[in-house]
Design an enzyme around this catalytic site. Structure first.
Site, short mmCIF file in Angstrom:
data_model
loop_
_atom_site.label_atom_id
_atom_site.label_comp_id
_atom_site.label_asym_id
_atom_site.label_seq_id
_atom_site.Cartn_x
_atom_site.Cartn_y
_atom_site.Cartn_z
N ALA A 37 51.20 -0.49 15.70
CA ALA A 37 51.29 -0.55 14.24
C ALA A 37 52.30 0.45 13.70
CB ALA A 37 49.92 -0.28 13.63
N GLY A 77 48.30 -0.42 19.32
CA GLY A 77 47.82 -1.78 19.12
C GLY A 77 48.47 -2.77 20.06
N GLU A 80 46.44 -2.66 23.05
CA GLU A 80 45.16 -3.31 22.77
C GLU A 80 45.30 -4.83 22.82
OE1 GLU A 80 42.45 -0.42 20.21
OE2 GLU A 80 44.41 -0.75 19.25
#
Length: 164
Positions: A37, A77, A80
């Site tokens: 992000a 992220g 992830e």
């Protein structure tokens, strides 16, 4: 970005609904999987729309195999997203990590749950608490990626997707 999250959600839902699609491959653009992000967006007014956590869960629960083709970096992220995939292939020069912890942020899309399940608690705690980036060769030893390649990562991911 919200546009990337929306594209991931739309693409996954479309692939899951299409019986001619047998597997899904997620890759980045221009030799980078995802640096995560943009923290500048955290201070903006409340965003509406898709969020990373539900997208990663959507990836993980897909009926079809989902393969991450990791080039460059898979950070925050981005890692992830890769953790939600069923398989991960990385270019030998790729690096992975959860660097947001170095500025006081915890991974917010269940990376702190998926990473220990995949590589064990001691190695995951080290990555989660230090924010260090690990090279693909170490990621392979830990079980974070299934394969590393020196060639075209996308082609290798498509081969794996066709095989599974």
């Amino acid at each position: 970005s919200l546009a990337v999250l929306q594209a991931l959600e739309d693409g996954l839902k479309k692939a899951d609904a299409d019986p001619s699609v047998k597997a899904v491959m997620i890759c980045g653009e221009n030799g980078k999987f995802s640096a995560g992000a943009d923290i500048r967006g955290f201070s903006s007014p409340k965003r509406h729309g898709v969020a990373l956590g539900p997208i990663v869960s959507l990836i993980e629960t897909s009926e079809k195999p989902v393969v991450a083709a990791i080039e460059g970096v898979a950070l925050g992220g981005g890692l992830e997203v890769a953790l939600g995939c069923h398989y991960r292939i990385a270019h030998v020069k790729a690096r992975m990590g959860l660097p947001e912890v170095t500025i006081g942020l915890l991974p917010g899309a269940e990376g702190t749950q998926r990473l220990p399940r995949l590589i064990g608690v001691p190695a995951a705690l080290d990555m989660i608490t230090t924010g260090k980036h690990i090279p693909a060769t170490e990621a392979l030893k830990l079980g974070l990626v299934d394969e590393i390649v020196e060639e075209n990562t996308i082609e290798a991911a498509v081969r794996l997707a066709n095989k599974v």
